[in-house]
Design a protein around this motif. Structure first.
Motif, PDB file in Angstrom:
ATOM      1  N   ALA A  11      -2.495  -8.323 -32.535  1.00 31.26           N
ATOM      2  CA  ALA A  11      -2.945  -7.834 -31.237  1.00 31.26           C
ATOM      3  C   ALA A  11      -2.456  -8.808 -30.168  1.00 31.26           C
ATOM      4  N   LEU A  12      -1.514  -8.358 -29.366  1.00 33.47           N
ATOM      5  CA  LEU A  12      -0.974  -9.160 -28.265  1.00 33.47           C
ATOM      6  C   LEU A  12      -1.661  -8.676 -26.992  1.00 33.47           C
ATOM      7  N   VAL A  13      -2.478  -9.541 -26.390  1.00 35.28           N
ATOM      8  CA  VAL A  13      -3.413  -9.064 -25.373  1.00 35.28           C
ATOM      9  C   VAL A  13      -3.375  -9.908 -24.108  1.00 35.28           C
ATOM     10  N   ASP A  14      -3.625  -9.248 -22.969  1.00 37.45           N
ATOM     11  CA  ASP A  14      -3.904  -9.954 -21.716  1.00 37.45           C
ATOM     12  C   ASP A  14      -5.067  -9.234 -21.033  1.00 37.45           C
ATOM     13  N   ARG A  15      -5.292  -9.493 -19.755  1.00 37.73           N
ATOM     14  CA  ARG A  15      -6.463  -8.933 -19.062  1.00 37.73           C
ATOM     15  C   ARG A  15      -6.335  -7.445 -18.786  1.00 37.73           C
ATOM     16  N   GLU A  16      -5.155  -6.871 -19.017  1.00 33.75           N
ATOM     17  CA  GLU A  16      -4.955  -5.472 -18.670  1.00 33.75           C
ATOM     18  C   GLU A  16      -4.662  -4.561 -19.856  1.00 33.75           C
ATOM     19  N   GLN A  17      -4.129  -5.110 -20.957  1.00 31.13           N
ATOM     20  CA  GLN A  17      -3.658  -4.232 -22.027  1.00 31.13           C
ATOM     21  C   GLN A  17      -3.578  -4.971 -23.358  1.00 31.13           C
ATOM     22  N   VAL A  18      -3.292  -4.205 -24.402  1.00 33.75           N
ATOM     23  CA  VAL A  18      -3.059  -4.778 -25.721  1.00 33.75           C
ATOM     24  C   VAL A  18      -1.858  -4.060 -26.348  1.00 33.75           C
ATOM     25  N   ARG A  19      -0.959  -4.855 -26.905  1.00 36.04           N
ATOM     26  CA  ARG A  19       0.128  -4.313 -27.733  1.00 36.04           C
ATOM     27  C   ARG A  19      -0.249  -4.565 -29.188  1.00 36.04           C
ATOM     28  N   LEU A  20      -0.092  -3.553 -30.031  1.00 33.00           N
ATOM     29  CA  LEU A  20      -0.519  -3.639 -31.429  1.00 33.00           C
ATOM     30  C   LEU A  20       0.676  -3.484 -32.362  1.00 33.00           C
ATOM     31  N   PHE A  21       0.679  -4.271 -33.427  1.00 30.11           N
ATOM     32  CA  PHE A  21       1.783  -4.271 -34.380  1.00 30.11           C
ATOM     33  C   PHE A  21       1.229  -4.334 -35.799  1.00 30.11           C
ATOM     34  N   LEU A  22       2.033  -3.857 -36.748  1.00 30.47           N
ATOM     35  CA  LEU A  22       1.777  -4.063 -38.170  1.00 30.47           C
ATOM     36  C   LEU A  22       2.980  -4.786 -38.761  1.00 30.47           C
ATOM     37  N   VAL A  23       2.713  -5.830 -39.542  1.00 31.82           N
ATOM     38  CA  VAL A  23       3.766  -6.594 -40.201  1.00 31.82           C
ATOM     39  C   VAL A  23       3.562  -6.500 -41.701  1.00 31.82           C
ATOM     40  N   VAL A  48      -3.507   0.536 -22.559  1.00 33.23           N
ATOM     41  CA  VAL A  48      -3.225  -0.029 -21.243  1.00 33.23           C
ATOM     42  C   VAL A  48      -4.370   0.342 -20.320  1.00 33.23           C
ATOM     43  N   GLY A  49      -5.016  -0.669 -19.725  1.00 34.24           N
ATOM     44  CA  GLY A  49      -6.127  -0.443 -18.809  1.00 34.24           C
ATOM     45  C   GLY A  49      -5.684  -0.490 -17.369  1.00 34.24           C
ATOM     46  N   GLN A  50      -6.661  -0.675 -16.497  1.00 29.46           N
ATOM     47  CA  GLN A  50      -6.375  -0.725 -15.070  1.00 29.46           C
ATOM     48  C   GLN A  50      -5.828  -2.093 -14.681  1.00 29.46           C
ATOM     49  N   GLU A  51      -5.014  -2.107 -13.655  1.00 30.20           N
ATOM     50  CA  GLU A  51      -4.407  -3.351 -13.203  1.00 30.20           C
ATOM     51  C   GLU A  51      -5.467  -4.292 -12.652  1.00 30.20           C
ATOM     52  N   VAL A  52      -5.389  -5.554 -13.038  1.00 30.92           N
ATOM     53  CA  VAL A  52      -6.312  -6.580 -12.549  1.00 30.92           C
ATOM     54  C   VAL A  52      -5.565  -7.481 -11.570  1.00 30.92           C
ATOM     55  N   LYS A  53      -6.106  -7.586 -10.343  1.00 27.16           N
ATOM     56  CA  LYS A  53      -5.452  -8.383  -9.310  1.00 27.16           C
ATOM     57  C   LYS A  53      -6.267  -9.646  -9.028  1.00 27.16           C
ATOM     58  N   HIS A  54      -5.612 -10.642  -8.454  1.00 26.81           N
ATOM     59  CA  HIS A  54      -6.281 -11.890  -8.071  1.00 26.81           C
ATOM     60  C   HIS A  54      -6.286 -11.994  -6.549  1.00 26.81           C
ATOM     61  N   HIS A  55      -7.477 -12.253  -5.978  1.00 24.88           N
ATOM     62  CA  HIS A  55      -7.610 -12.400  -4.523  1.00 24.88           C
ATOM     63  C   HIS A  55      -7.441 -13.873  -4.168  1.00 24.88           C
ATOM     64  N   LYS A  56      -6.424 -14.176  -3.383  1.00 22.94           N
ATOM     65  CA  LYS A  56      -6.086 -15.578  -3.116  1.00 22.94           C
ATOM     66  C   LYS A  56      -6.849 -16.170  -1.925  1.00 22.94           C
ATOM     67  N   GLN A  57      -7.385 -15.334  -1.044  1.00 19.29           N
ATOM     68  CA  GLN A  57      -8.092 -15.859   0.114  1.00 19.29           C
ATOM     69  C   GLN A  57      -9.545 -16.164  -0.233  1.00 19.29           C
ATOM     70  N   LEU A  60     -10.589  -5.644 -21.706  1.00 18.11           N
ATOM     71  CA  LEU A  60     -10.612  -6.366 -22.978  1.00 18.11           C
ATOM     72  C   LEU A  60     -11.476  -5.646 -23.999  1.00 18.11           C
ATOM     73  N   ARG A  61     -12.579  -5.066 -23.546  1.00 14.51           N
ATOM     74  CA  ARG A  61     -13.455  -4.327 -24.462  1.00 14.51           C
ATOM     75  C   ARG A  61     -12.720  -3.119 -25.044  1.00 14.51           C
ATOM     76  N   GLN A  62     -12.004  -2.409 -24.189  1.00 14.82           N
ATOM     77  CA  GLN A  62     -11.234  -1.257 -24.665  1.00 14.82           C
ATOM     78  C   GLN A  62     -10.113  -1.707 -25.612  1.00 14.82           C
ATOM     79  N   SER A  63      -9.502  -2.834 -25.302  1.00 15.78           N
ATOM     80  CA  SER A  63      -8.454  -3.369 -26.171  1.00 15.78           C
ATOM     81  C   SER A  63      -9.026  -3.753 -27.534  1.00 15.78           C
ATOM     82  N   ALA A  64     -10.230  -4.324 -27.535  1.00 20.51           N
ATOM     83  CA  ALA A  64     -10.885  -4.695 -28.792  1.00 20.51           C
ATOM     84  C   ALA A  64     -11.191  -3.452 -29.626  1.00 20.51           C
TER      85      ALA A  64
END
Length: 362
Positions: A123-135, A147-156, A176-180
Protein backbone atom coordinates in the motif's frame (compact mmCIF):
# COMPACT_ATOMS: atom_id res chain seq x y z
CA UNK A 1 -0.24 -16.66 -11.67
CA UNK A 2 0.64 -19.86 -9.80
CA UNK A 3 -1.11 -20.17 -6.42
CA UNK A 4 -1.69 -22.61 -3.57
CA UNK A 5 -5.05 -23.76 -4.96
CA UNK A 6 -3.46 -24.92 -8.22
CA UNK A 7 -0.67 -26.60 -6.27
CA UNK A 8 -3.18 -28.52 -4.12
CA UNK A 9 -5.08 -29.62 -7.23
CA UNK A 10 -1.88 -31.10 -8.65
CA UNK A 11 -1.01 -32.67 -5.30
CA UNK A 12 -4.33 -34.51 -5.35
CA UNK A 13 -3.67 -36.09 -8.76
CA UNK A 14 -2.75 -39.78 -9.06
CA UNK A 15 -2.13 -41.52 -12.35
CA UNK A 16 -4.35 -44.60 -12.50
CA UNK A 17 -3.20 -45.97 -15.83
CA UNK A 18 0.33 -44.73 -16.45
CA UNK A 19 2.84 -42.14 -15.30
CA UNK A 20 2.95 -38.38 -14.84
CA UNK A 21 5.78 -36.59 -16.61
CA UNK A 22 6.80 -33.48 -14.63
CA UNK A 23 9.18 -31.10 -16.37
CA UNK A 24 10.74 -27.83 -15.26
CA UNK A 25 12.54 -25.82 -17.93
CA UNK A 26 14.87 -22.86 -17.59
CA UNK A 27 13.81 -20.61 -20.48
CA UNK A 28 15.66 -17.50 -19.33
CA UNK A 29 17.42 -16.29 -22.48
CA UNK A 30 19.57 -13.67 -20.76
CA UNK A 31 22.37 -16.21 -20.27
CA UNK A 32 21.66 -18.89 -22.87
CA UNK A 33 20.25 -19.40 -26.35
CA UNK A 34 17.01 -21.20 -27.20
CA UNK A 35 19.11 -24.00 -28.72
CA UNK A 36 21.00 -24.43 -25.44
CA UNK A 37 17.77 -24.47 -23.41
CA UNK A 38 16.29 -27.11 -25.74
CA UNK A 39 19.46 -29.21 -25.53
CA UNK A 40 19.42 -29.22 -21.72
CA UNK A 41 15.75 -30.23 -21.82
CA UNK A 42 16.42 -33.07 -24.27
CA UNK A 43 19.20 -34.36 -22.01
CA UNK A 44 16.87 -34.28 -18.98
CA UNK A 45 14.13 -36.11 -20.90
CA UNK A 46 16.59 -38.69 -22.19
CA UNK A 47 17.57 -39.63 -18.64
CA UNK A 48 14.00 -40.67 -17.78
CA UNK A 49 12.81 -41.76 -21.23
CA UNK A 50 12.49 -45.42 -20.22
CA UNK A 51 10.20 -44.44 -17.33
CA UNK A 52 8.02 -41.92 -19.16
CA UNK A 53 5.19 -42.29 -21.65
CA UNK A 54 6.55 -41.56 -25.14
CA UNK A 55 3.41 -39.55 -25.95
CA UNK A 56 4.06 -37.27 -22.97
CA UNK A 57 7.69 -36.74 -23.98
CA UNK A 58 6.66 -35.86 -27.52
CA UNK A 59 3.94 -33.50 -26.33
CA UNK A 60 6.34 -31.53 -24.16
CA UNK A 61 8.99 -31.31 -26.87
CA UNK A 62 6.39 -30.12 -29.40
CA UNK A 63 5.08 -27.51 -26.98
CA UNK A 64 8.56 -25.99 -26.59
CA UNK A 65 9.21 -26.12 -30.32
CA UNK A 66 5.88 -24.88 -31.69
CA UNK A 67 3.71 -23.18 -29.05
CA UNK A 68 5.84 -21.60 -26.33
CA UNK A 69 6.63 -17.90 -26.84
CA UNK A 70 9.83 -17.90 -24.71
CA UNK A 71 8.82 -14.76 -22.83
CA UNK A 72 8.71 -16.11 -19.22
CA UNK A 73 11.96 -17.05 -17.51
CA UNK A 74 10.86 -20.61 -16.76
CA UNK A 75 8.19 -23.16 -17.47
CA UNK A 76 6.60 -26.04 -15.54
CA UNK A 77 4.72 -28.76 -17.44
CA UNK A 78 2.76 -31.79 -16.24
CA UNK A 79 1.56 -34.40 -18.71
CA UNK A 80 -0.17 -37.75 -18.34
CA UNK A 81 -1.75 -38.62 -21.68
CA UNK A 82 -3.35 -41.82 -20.35
CA UNK A 83 -5.15 -39.78 -17.69
CA UNK A 84 -5.93 -36.66 -19.79
CA UNK A 85 -3.66 -34.45 -17.70
CA UNK A 86 -1.96 -31.48 -19.35
CA UNK A 87 -0.99 -28.42 -17.30
CA UNK A 88 1.49 -25.66 -18.08
CA UNK A 89 2.69 -22.86 -15.81
CA UNK A 90 4.76 -19.91 -17.00
CA UNK A 91 7.12 -18.86 -14.20
CA UNK A 92 8.66 -15.38 -13.92
CA UNK A 93 11.76 -16.68 -12.09
CA UNK A 94 14.39 -19.06 -13.43
CA UNK A 95 14.47 -22.69 -12.30
CA UNK A 96 16.78 -25.61 -12.93
CA UNK A 97 15.82 -27.79 -15.91
CA UNK A 98 14.80 -31.25 -14.70
CA UNK A 99 12.37 -34.05 -15.60
CA UNK A 100 10.68 -36.66 -13.43
CA UNK A 101 8.32 -39.55 -14.21
CA UNK A 102 6.14 -41.23 -11.60
CA UNK A 103 2.62 -41.98 -10.44
CA UNK A 104 2.25 -38.47 -9.01
CA UNK A 105 3.43 -35.00 -10.09
CA UNK A 106 6.86 -33.91 -8.90
CA UNK A 107 6.02 -30.77 -6.91
CA UNK A 108 9.01 -29.88 -4.75
CA UNK A 109 10.23 -27.06 -7.06
CA UNK A 110 6.70 -25.62 -7.23
CA UNK A 111 6.31 -25.71 -3.45
CA UNK A 112 9.71 -24.07 -3.06
CA UNK A 113 8.79 -21.29 -5.47
CA UNK A 114 5.55 -20.50 -3.68
CA UNK A 115 7.30 -20.36 -0.31
CA UNK A 116 10.30 -18.40 -1.56
CA UNK A 117 8.03 -15.95 -3.39
CA UNK A 118 4.93 -15.72 -1.22
CA UNK A 119 2.27 -13.17 -2.19
CA UNK A 120 2.56 -9.79 -0.49
CA UNK A 121 0.45 -6.66 -0.79
CA UNK A 122 1.89 -3.15 -0.94
CA UNK A 123 0.00 0.00 0.00
CA UNK A 124 1.68 3.18 -1.24
CA UNK A 125 -0.18 5.99 0.49
CA UNK A 126 -0.29 9.74 1.03
CA UNK A 127 -2.94 12.14 2.40
CA UNK A 128 -5.06 11.89 -0.73
CA UNK A 129 -4.85 8.37 -2.17
CA UNK A 130 -3.48 4.85 -2.04
CA UNK A 131 -1.84 2.81 -4.78
CA UNK A 132 -2.15 -0.96 -4.24
CA UNK A 133 0.09 -3.72 -5.58
CA UNK A 134 0.52 -7.48 -5.32
CA UNK A 135 4.02 -8.99 -5.48
CA UNK A 136 4.62 -12.70 -6.08
CA UNK A 137 7.11 -14.93 -7.90
CA UNK A 138 9.31 -11.98 -8.73
CA UNK A 139 6.50 -10.13 -10.52
CA UNK A 140 4.39 -7.13 -9.53
CA UNK A 141 0.83 -6.21 -10.45
CA UNK A 142 -0.84 -2.89 -9.70
CA UNK A 143 -4.41 -3.29 -8.48
CA UNK A 144 -7.25 -0.80 -8.28
CA UNK A 145 -6.43 1.72 -5.54
CA UNK A 146 -8.44 4.61 -4.16
CA UNK A 147 -8.23 8.36 -4.82
CA UNK A 148 -9.84 10.81 -2.38
CA UNK A 149 -10.34 14.53 -2.38
CA UNK A 150 -7.41 16.87 -2.83
CA UNK A 151 -5.86 18.10 0.42
CA UNK A 152 -4.43 21.63 0.34
CA UNK A 153 -2.17 23.49 2.77
CA UNK A 154 -3.03 27.06 3.83
CA UNK A 155 0.19 29.05 4.09
CA UNK A 156 -1.17 32.26 5.62
CA UNK A 157 -1.77 32.73 9.34
CA UNK A 158 -4.75 33.91 11.37
CA UNK A 159 -7.90 32.35 12.83
CA UNK A 160 -9.47 31.57 9.47
CA UNK A 161 -6.30 29.83 8.39
CA UNK A 162 -6.47 27.54 11.45
CA UNK A 163 -10.10 26.70 10.69
CA UNK A 164 -9.20 26.00 7.09
CA UNK A 165 -6.28 23.78 8.11
CA UNK A 166 -8.49 21.84 10.54
CA UNK A 167 -10.90 21.11 7.70
CA UNK A 168 -8.05 19.98 5.49
CA UNK A 169 -6.67 17.73 8.23
CA UNK A 170 -10.12 16.23 8.71
CA UNK A 171 -10.34 15.64 4.96
CA UNK A 172 -6.91 13.94 5.04
CA UNK A 173 -8.06 11.64 7.86
CA UNK A 174 -11.14 10.75 5.85
CA UNK A 175 -8.98 9.95 2.83
CA UNK A 176 -6.66 7.79 4.92
CA UNK A 177 -9.63 5.93 6.38
CA UNK A 178 -10.95 5.17 2.91
CA UNK A 179 -7.47 4.10 1.82
CA UNK A 180 -7.25 1.76 4.82
CA UNK A 181 -10.59 0.19 3.87
CA UNK A 182 -9.41 -0.35 0.27
CA UNK A 183 -6.18 -1.95 1.58
CA UNK A 184 -8.14 -4.23 3.90
CA UNK A 185 -10.34 -5.40 1.01
CA UNK A 186 -7.29 -6.24 -1.09
CA UNK A 187 -5.74 -8.26 1.74
CA UNK A 188 -8.97 -10.21 2.23
CA UNK A 189 -9.45 -10.90 -1.47
CA UNK A 190 -5.84 -11.75 -2.34
CA UNK A 191 -5.00 -13.82 0.77
CA UNK A 192 -1.60 -12.12 0.81
CA UNK A 193 0.94 -13.35 3.35
CA UNK A 194 1.86 -9.88 4.57
CA UNK A 195 1.53 -6.16 3.93
CA UNK A 196 4.18 -3.55 3.11
CA UNK A 197 3.48 0.14 3.65
CA UNK A 198 5.09 2.73 1.40
CA UNK A 199 5.11 6.50 1.46
CA UNK A 200 6.80 9.53 2.97
CA UNK A 201 6.61 11.66 6.12
CA UNK A 202 4.11 11.26 8.94
CA UNK A 203 1.41 9.69 6.78
CA UNK A 204 2.53 6.07 7.27
CA UNK A 205 2.13 5.81 11.07
CA UNK A 206 -1.28 7.53 10.86
CA UNK A 207 -2.37 5.21 8.08
CA UNK A 208 -1.20 2.14 9.97
CA UNK A 209 -3.27 3.12 13.01
CA UNK A 210 -6.39 3.13 10.83
CA UNK A 211 -5.90 -0.47 9.72
CA UNK A 212 -7.71 -3.22 11.65
CA UNK A 213 -5.65 -4.51 14.57
CA UNK A 214 -5.29 -7.95 12.98
CA UNK A 215 -3.99 -6.39 9.77
CA UNK A 216 -1.53 -4.17 11.63
CA UNK A 217 0.14 -7.34 12.90
CA UNK A 218 0.68 -8.50 9.31
CA UNK A 219 2.66 -5.40 8.31
CA UNK A 220 6.20 -6.62 7.72
CA UNK A 221 7.78 -3.21 7.27
CA UNK A 222 7.78 0.14 5.50
CA UNK A 223 9.61 1.58 2.50
CA UNK A 224 10.24 5.20 1.57
CA UNK A 225 8.64 5.76 -1.82
CA UNK A 226 7.15 8.69 -3.71
CA UNK A 227 3.54 8.28 -4.88
CA UNK A 228 4.70 8.47 -8.49
CA UNK A 229 7.30 5.71 -8.09
CA UNK A 230 7.44 3.38 -11.13
CA UNK A 231 6.58 -0.30 -10.81
CA UNK A 232 10.22 -1.36 -11.08
CA UNK A 233 11.21 0.78 -8.08
CA UNK A 234 8.24 -0.43 -6.00
CA UNK A 235 9.13 -4.05 -6.78
CA UNK A 236 12.82 -3.54 -5.99
CA UNK A 237 12.16 -1.93 -2.60
CA UNK A 238 9.54 -4.53 -1.68
CA UNK A 239 11.70 -7.47 -2.73
CA UNK A 240 14.59 -6.31 -0.54
CA UNK A 241 12.30 -6.02 2.49
CA UNK A 242 10.54 -9.34 1.82
CA UNK A 243 13.81 -11.25 1.36
CA UNK A 244 15.28 -10.02 4.63
CA UNK A 245 12.06 -10.66 6.53
CA UNK A 246 11.55 -14.17 5.20
CA UNK A 247 15.10 -15.25 6.01
CA UNK A 248 14.63 -14.15 9.60
CA UNK A 249 11.20 -15.79 9.82
CA UNK A 250 12.41 -19.12 8.47
CA UNK A 251 15.42 -19.16 10.80
CA UNK A 252 13.08 -18.61 13.75
CA UNK A 253 10.75 -21.33 12.49
CA UNK A 254 13.57 -23.90 12.33
CA UNK A 255 14.76 -23.02 15.83
CA UNK A 256 11.23 -23.17 17.26
CA UNK A 257 10.55 -26.52 15.57
CA UNK A 258 13.77 -28.15 16.80
CA UNK A 259 13.24 -26.82 20.33
CA UNK A 260 9.64 -28.04 20.42
CA UNK A 261 10.63 -31.45 19.03
CA UNK A 262 13.32 -31.84 21.70
CA UNK A 263 10.67 -31.18 24.35
CA UNK A 264 8.14 -33.48 22.66
CA UNK A 265 5.77 -30.54 22.44
CA UNK A 266 4.01 -30.22 19.10
CA UNK A 267 6.83 -30.88 16.64
CA UNK A 268 8.97 -33.66 15.17
CA UNK A 269 12.23 -33.81 13.23
CA UNK A 270 13.84 -36.37 10.92
CA UNK A 271 12.31 -38.43 8.15
CA UNK A 272 10.88 -41.38 10.11
CA UNK A 273 8.80 -39.30 12.53
CA UNK A 274 7.84 -36.76 9.88
CA UNK A 275 6.59 -39.48 7.52
CA UNK A 276 4.53 -40.97 10.33
CA UNK A 277 2.76 -37.77 11.43
CA UNK A 278 2.21 -36.72 7.81
CA UNK A 279 0.31 -39.94 7.14
CA UNK A 280 -1.80 -39.26 10.23
CA UNK A 281 -2.71 -35.82 8.85
CA UNK A 282 -1.18 -34.04 11.85
CA UNK A 283 1.20 -31.69 10.02
CA UNK A 284 0.44 -28.00 10.17
CA UNK A 285 3.75 -26.84 8.63
CA UNK A 286 6.33 -29.04 6.94
CA UNK A 287 9.89 -27.68 7.08
CA UNK A 288 12.24 -29.20 4.50
CA UNK A 289 15.78 -28.27 3.59
CA UNK A 290 16.21 -26.96 0.06
CA UNK A 291 17.58 -29.65 -2.25
CA UNK A 292 17.07 -32.48 0.25
CA UNK A 293 16.22 -35.82 -1.37
CA UNK A 294 16.12 -39.33 0.06
CA UNK A 295 14.79 -42.75 -0.98
CA UNK A 296 12.10 -44.53 1.00
CA UNK A 297 9.43 -47.21 0.90
CA UNK A 298 5.86 -46.68 -0.30
CA UNK A 299 2.99 -48.84 0.93
CA UNK A 300 0.98 -50.21 -2.00
CA UNK A 301 -2.15 -50.20 0.13
CA UNK A 302 -2.58 -46.86 1.90
CA UNK A 303 0.31 -44.80 0.53
CA UNK A 304 2.27 -44.60 3.79
CA UNK A 305 5.93 -43.76 3.20
CA UNK A 306 8.61 -45.06 5.53
CA UNK A 307 12.27 -44.10 5.73
CA UNK A 308 13.48 -47.61 6.47
CA UNK A 309 12.54 -50.99 4.95
CA UNK A 310 9.65 -52.62 6.83
CA UNK A 311 7.95 -55.94 6.19
CA UNK A 312 4.42 -54.69 6.82
CA UNK A 313 2.76 -51.26 6.80
CA UNK A 314 1.84 -50.21 10.37
CA UNK A 315 -1.37 -48.60 9.12
CA UNK A 316 -2.94 -51.13 6.73
CA UNK A 317 -0.66 -54.16 6.68
CA UNK A 318 0.29 -53.58 3.04
CA UNK A 319 3.69 -54.24 1.53
CA UNK A 320 6.03 -51.23 1.17
CA UNK A 321 8.09 -51.03 -2.04
CA UNK A 322 11.22 -48.93 -2.65
CA UNK A 323 10.83 -45.48 -4.23
CA UNK A 324 13.60 -43.13 -5.36
CA UNK A 325 12.41 -39.83 -3.92
CA UNK A 326 10.35 -40.23 -0.80
CA UNK A 327 10.70 -36.54 0.07
CA UNK A 328 8.60 -35.55 -2.94
CA UNK A 329 5.88 -37.94 -1.74
CA UNK A 330 6.04 -36.29 1.66
CA UNK A 331 5.73 -32.81 0.18
CA UNK A 332 2.79 -33.90 -1.98
CA UNK A 333 0.95 -35.52 0.92
CA UNK A 334 1.33 -32.42 3.06
CA UNK A 335 0.15 -30.10 0.28
CA UNK A 336 -2.79 -32.40 -0.42
CA UNK A 337 -3.82 -32.20 3.24
CA UNK A 338 -4.00 -28.41 3.05
CA UNK A 339 -0.96 -27.88 5.28
CA UNK A 340 1.89 -25.47 4.57
CA UNK A 341 5.32 -26.34 3.18
CA UNK A 342 8.31 -24.20 4.12
CA UNK A 343 11.45 -24.82 2.03
CA UNK A 344 14.40 -23.39 3.94
CA UNK A 345 18.08 -22.84 3.22
CA UNK A 346 20.48 -25.56 4.40
CA UNK A 347 21.85 -25.00 7.89
CA UNK A 348 23.98 -26.95 10.32
CA UNK A 349 21.21 -27.08 12.92
CA UNK A 350 18.63 -28.49 10.50
CA UNK A 351 21.13 -30.95 9.03
CA UNK A 352 21.79 -32.34 12.50
CA UNK A 353 18.03 -32.66 13.00
CA UNK A 354 17.68 -34.76 9.84
CA UNK A 355 17.06 -32.14 7.13
CA UNK A 356 13.29 -32.16 7.66
CA UNK A 357 10.65 -31.76 10.35
CA UNK A 358 7.14 -30.58 11.06
CA UNK A 359 5.10 -28.32 13.31
CA UNK A 360 2.02 -30.30 14.33
CA UNK A 361 -1.66 -29.47 14.46
CA UNK A 362 -2.15 -31.62 17.54
Amino acid sequence: MLDQKQLRELAGFRSESGTVLSVYVNTDLTGQSKERARLVLREALERIRNQANAEDVSRIENYLDREYDWQPRALALFSAADDSLWRTFALPVAVQTEAHAGAVPYLKPMAQLLEDYSRYAIALVDREQVRLFLVQLGGIEEKEGWVGQEVKHHKQGGFSAKQYQRREDQLARQNLRQSAEATTRLMEQSHATGLILGGLGETLPRFREMLPKALQKRVIGTVALDMEAPLTQVREKATELISAGEQEQKARLVDEMITAAAKGAGAVTGLPDTFYVAHQGRVRTLVVERGFEAPGYLCDGCGYVSAEPIGKCPFCGGKPEPIADAVNRLVQKVIDSGAKVEVVAPSAVLTRAGHVGAILRY
